[in-house]
Write an enzyme that holds these catalytic residues in place. Structure first.
Site, short mmCIF file in Angstrom:
data_model
loop_
_atom_site.label_atom_id
_atom_site.label_comp_id
_atom_site.label_asym_id
_atom_site.label_seq_id
_atom_site.Cartn_x
_atom_site.Cartn_y
_atom_site.Cartn_z
N CYS A 173 -0.02 3.94 2.50
CA CYS A 173 0.38 3.38 4.12
C CYS A 173 1.79 3.75 4.21
O CYS A 173 2.18 4.30 5.38
CB CYS A 173 0.15 2.04 3.96
SG CYS A 173 -1.45 1.33 4.03
N CYS A 233 0.85 -1.11 -0.01
CA CYS A 233 0.08 0.09 -0.01
C CYS A 233 0.87 1.24 0.10
O CYS A 233 1.43 1.87 0.89
CB CYS A 233 -0.84 -0.06 1.24
SG CYS A 233 -1.88 1.64 1.51
#
Length: 110
Positions: free
Chosen positions: A37, A34
């Site tokens: 993230c 991600c």
């Protein structure tokens, strides 16, 4: 992880790490693949350092620990949940774009 004030939690340790904590806990639900993230990780670590002793910050890899994210309805990452007294009291979904938004999210529960 760069900060000693951020710990990893798992499906097995989530209850003791988060739900039973006397201090408010910010949980960062993330995954290695991600991009957003990874982008917020330095902000999460900075908030953990700033609020050390007042709140806890933990990260949970959703790929390695599918049960807890499913229990809390995590459908998009990054998702930040704040727990206090074993209950979700606040949340932020997506990249907030700044450290101050993450700090504000947790600070209002300290």
């Amino acid at each position: 992880m760069a900060s000693d004030n951020v710990t990893n939690t798992t499906d097995g340790s989530f209850s003791s790490d988060v739900l039973e904590s006397a201090a408010p806990v910010l949980v960062d639900f993330w995954a290695t693949w991600c991009g957003p993230c990874k982008a917020i990780a330095p902000h999460v670590e900075a908030v953990a350092d700033e609020l050390a002793g007042k709140a806890k910050v933990v990260k949970m890899d959703i790929d390695s620990n599918p049960q807890t994210p499913a229990k809390y309805g995590i459908r998009s990452i990054p998702t930040l949940l704040v727990f206090k007294g074993g209950e979700v009291v606040d949340q932020l979904v997506g990249n907030p774009g700044s450290k101050s938004k993450i700090a504000d999210l947790l600070s209002r529960h300290v």
